[in-house]
Design a protein around this motif. Structure first.
Motif, PDB file in Angstrom:
ATOM      1  N   ALA A   1      21.165  13.297   9.314  1.00 29.85           N
ATOM      2  CA  ALA A   1      20.502  13.224   7.903  1.00 29.85           C
ATOM      3  C   ALA A   1      19.141  13.211   7.923  1.00 29.85           C
ATOM      4  CB  ALA A   1      20.928  11.915   7.179  1.00 29.85           C
ATOM      5  N   PRO A   2      18.166  13.964   7.083  1.00 29.51           N
ATOM      6  CA  PRO A   2      16.882  14.058   7.278  1.00 29.51           C
ATOM      7  C   PRO A   2      16.175  12.289   6.702  1.00 29.51           C
ATOM      8  CG  PRO A   2      17.639  15.129   5.213  1.00 29.51           C
ATOM      9  CD  PRO A   2      18.856  14.875   6.105  1.00 29.51           C
ATOM     10  N   ALA A   3      15.409  12.075   7.408  1.00 27.53           N
ATOM     11  CA  ALA A   3      14.722  10.883   7.255  1.00 27.53           C
ATOM     12  C   ALA A   3      13.371  11.053   7.626  1.00 27.53           C
ATOM     13  CB  ALA A   3      15.371   9.750   7.751  1.00 27.53           C
ATOM     14  N   LEU A   4      12.468  10.482   6.905  1.00 27.13           N
ATOM     15  CA  LEU A   4      10.858  10.448   7.111  1.00 27.13           C
ATOM     16  C   LEU A   4      10.487   9.121   7.632  1.00 27.13           C
ATOM     17  CD1 LEU A   4       8.565  12.612   7.164  1.00 27.13           C
ATOM     18  CD2 LEU A   4       8.487  11.788   4.703  1.00 27.13           C
ATOM     19  N   LEU A   5      10.388   8.945   8.681  1.00 25.04           N
ATOM     20  CA  LEU A   5      10.106   7.614   9.543  1.00 25.04           C
ATOM     21  C   LEU A   5       8.636   7.329   9.995  1.00 25.04           C
ATOM     22  CD1 LEU A   5      13.370   7.535  11.514  1.00 25.04           C
ATOM     23  CD2 LEU A   5      13.075   6.902   9.093  1.00 25.04           C
ATOM     24  N   VAL A  25       7.876  -5.973  13.238  1.00 27.28           N
ATOM     25  CA  VAL A  25       8.161  -7.384  12.751  1.00 27.28           C
ATOM     26  C   VAL A  25       7.232  -7.819  11.702  1.00 27.28           C
ATOM     27  CG1 VAL A  25       8.461  -9.888  13.360  1.00 27.28           C
ATOM     28  CG2 VAL A  25       9.598  -7.897  14.611  1.00 27.28           C
ATOM     29  N   GLY A  26       7.412  -8.628  10.622  1.00 28.97           N
ATOM     30  CA  GLY A  26       6.438  -8.999   9.873  1.00 28.97           C
ATOM     31  C   GLY A  26       5.855  -8.093   8.524  1.00 28.97           C
ATOM     32  N   SER A  27       6.706  -6.945   8.547  1.00 28.24           N
ATOM     33  CA  SER A  27       6.235  -6.043   7.521  1.00 28.24           C
ATOM     34  C   SER A  27       7.668  -5.384   6.541  1.00 28.24           C
ATOM     35  CB  SER A  27       5.609  -4.495   8.258  1.00 28.24           C
ATOM     36  OG  SER A  27       6.732  -3.907   8.800  1.00 28.24           O
ATOM     37  N   ALA A  28       7.095  -4.879   5.617  1.00 28.12           N
ATOM     38  CA  ALA A  28       8.189  -4.309   4.657  1.00 28.12           C
ATOM     39  C   ALA A  28       7.991  -2.903   4.348  1.00 28.12           C
ATOM     40  CB  ALA A  28       8.317  -5.347   3.245  1.00 28.12           C
ATOM     41  N   ALA A  29       9.216  -2.362   3.911  1.00 28.51           N
ATOM     42  CA  ALA A  29       8.916  -0.928   3.440  1.00 28.51           C
ATOM     43  C   ALA A  29       9.630  -0.537   2.170  1.00 28.51           C
ATOM     44  CB  ALA A  29       9.314   0.067   4.508  1.00 28.51           C
ATOM     45  N   GLU A  30       8.990  -0.129   1.223  1.00 29.71           N
ATOM     46  CA  GLU A  30       9.681   0.453   0.004  1.00 29.71           C
ATOM     47  C   GLU A  30       9.892   2.000  -0.319  1.00 29.71           C
ATOM     48  OE1 GLU A  30       7.907  -1.668  -3.273  1.00 29.71           O
ATOM     49  OE2 GLU A  30       8.040  -3.499  -2.500  1.00 29.71           O
ATOM     50  N   ASP A  65       7.930   7.511  -4.223  1.00 25.17           N
ATOM     51  CA  ASP A  65       6.826   6.590  -3.718  1.00 25.17           C
ATOM     52  C   ASP A  65       7.177   6.088  -2.375  1.00 25.17           C
ATOM     53  OD1 ASP A  65       4.403   5.470  -3.167  1.00 25.17           O
ATOM     54  OD2 ASP A  65       4.347   4.205  -4.962  1.00 25.17           O
ATOM     55  N   TRP A  66       6.446   5.786  -1.549  1.00 25.53           N
ATOM     56  CA  TRP A  66       6.658   5.251  -0.189  1.00 25.53           C
ATOM     57  C   TRP A  66       5.753   4.154  -0.098  1.00 25.53           C
ATOM     58  CZ3 TRP A  66       6.632   8.300   4.948  1.00 25.53           C
ATOM     59  CH2 TRP A  66       7.227   7.436   6.114  1.00 25.53           C
ATOM     60  N   GLN A  69       0.740  -1.289  -0.122  1.00 24.64           N
ATOM     61  CA  GLN A  69       0.175   0.021  -0.065  1.00 24.64           C
ATOM     62  C   GLN A  69       0.856   1.215   0.055  1.00 24.64           C
ATOM     63  OE1 GLN A  69      -2.255  -0.669   3.540  1.00 24.64           O
ATOM     64  NE2 GLN A  69      -3.884  -1.781   2.775  1.00 24.64           N
ATOM     65  N   HIS A  70       0.332   2.197  -0.824  1.00 21.80           N
ATOM     66  CA  HIS A  70       1.227   3.681  -0.670  1.00 21.80           C
ATOM     67  C   HIS A  70       1.042   4.151   0.759  1.00 21.80           C
ATOM     68  CE1 HIS A  70       2.032   7.488  -1.892  1.00 21.80           C
ATOM     69  NE2 HIS A  70       1.237   7.934  -1.408  1.00 21.80           N
ATOM     70  N   VAL A  71       2.116   4.789   1.246  1.00 22.03           N
ATOM     71  CA  VAL A  71       2.145   5.415   2.320  1.00 22.03           C
ATOM     72  C   VAL A  71       2.181   6.903   2.019  1.00 22.03           C
ATOM     73  CG1 VAL A  71       3.544   5.948   4.434  1.00 22.03           C
ATOM     74  CG2 VAL A  71       3.269   3.597   3.485  1.00 22.03           C
TER      75      VAL A  71
END
Length: 195
Positions: A51-55, A60-65, A184-185, A4-6
């Protein structure tokens, strides 16, 4: 759970960038500060954690792209995905310019940083996607350009009890003016297998 898109607004900035500008088609153009980086000790002797990071939460059990355009080319310019537990425990993975060409790699930090890279000059000018998948005690990092097959970048330990966040990051250790266009995220279920 499918991929899903974040929405960009779902994340919280670890360190605010110089500027964040919405781009066409839902892109996000991020300018990190000159001298920004993520590194702890090894070989260089310094600690950078700015460093800038959007978090967002990364259970556990998930993935991020995270997807972005590889259209930068100065020494140590970089973009990708950051997985962060705290300032001493994190993984950044993506494409960093080193020795005159883009390098696909990862930095795994547990008190001190280590770094692995492989050249990907053929990815220049293309959309790159970096995927981190968290299952059990492991973090699996994969990447690809366009719709090419995924490449395994790194398998790293990440304790299942660790509370982690993940999302897009970029930094520019040696110059100002870098602008990274994130396209995309996404998030979804962890990969079923390593191979």
């Amino acid at each position: 759970m499918s991929i899903q898109h974040v929405d960009w607004s779902s994340g919280t900035w670890l360190h605010p960038p110089v500027s964040v500008v919405p781009g066409p088609g839902g892109d996000l153009v991020v300018e990190p500060a000159e001298g920004s980086d993520l590194w702890r000790h090894t070989s260089y002797g310094f600690v950078h954690d700015d460093a800038p990071a959007l978090l967002a939460p990364f259970p556990v059990g998930s993935a991020a792209e995270v997807a972005f355009h590889l259209d930068y080319g100065e020494q140590f310019d970089q973009a990708g995905v950051l997985v962060r537990v705290d300032e001493r425990t994190w993984v950044k993975a993506g494409v960093e310019v080193s020795d005159g060409q883009p390098q696909l790699g990862a930095v795994v930090t547990r008190g001190v940083s280590d770094w692995s890279v492989a050249p990907v000059p053929e990815w220049t000018g293309r959309e790159v996607t970096v995927r981190v998948s968290r299952a059990g005690d492991a973090l699996t990092v994969r990447a690809r350009a366009g719709a090419e097959p995924w490449r395994l970048v790194r398998l790293a330990p990440l304790p299942p009890e660790a509370v982690a966040t993940a999302g897009p990051y970029c930094c520019s250790p040696t110059r100002g003016g870098l602008r990274v266009r994130f396209t995309d995220w996404r998030r979804g279920p962890a990969d079923a297998a390593l191979h």
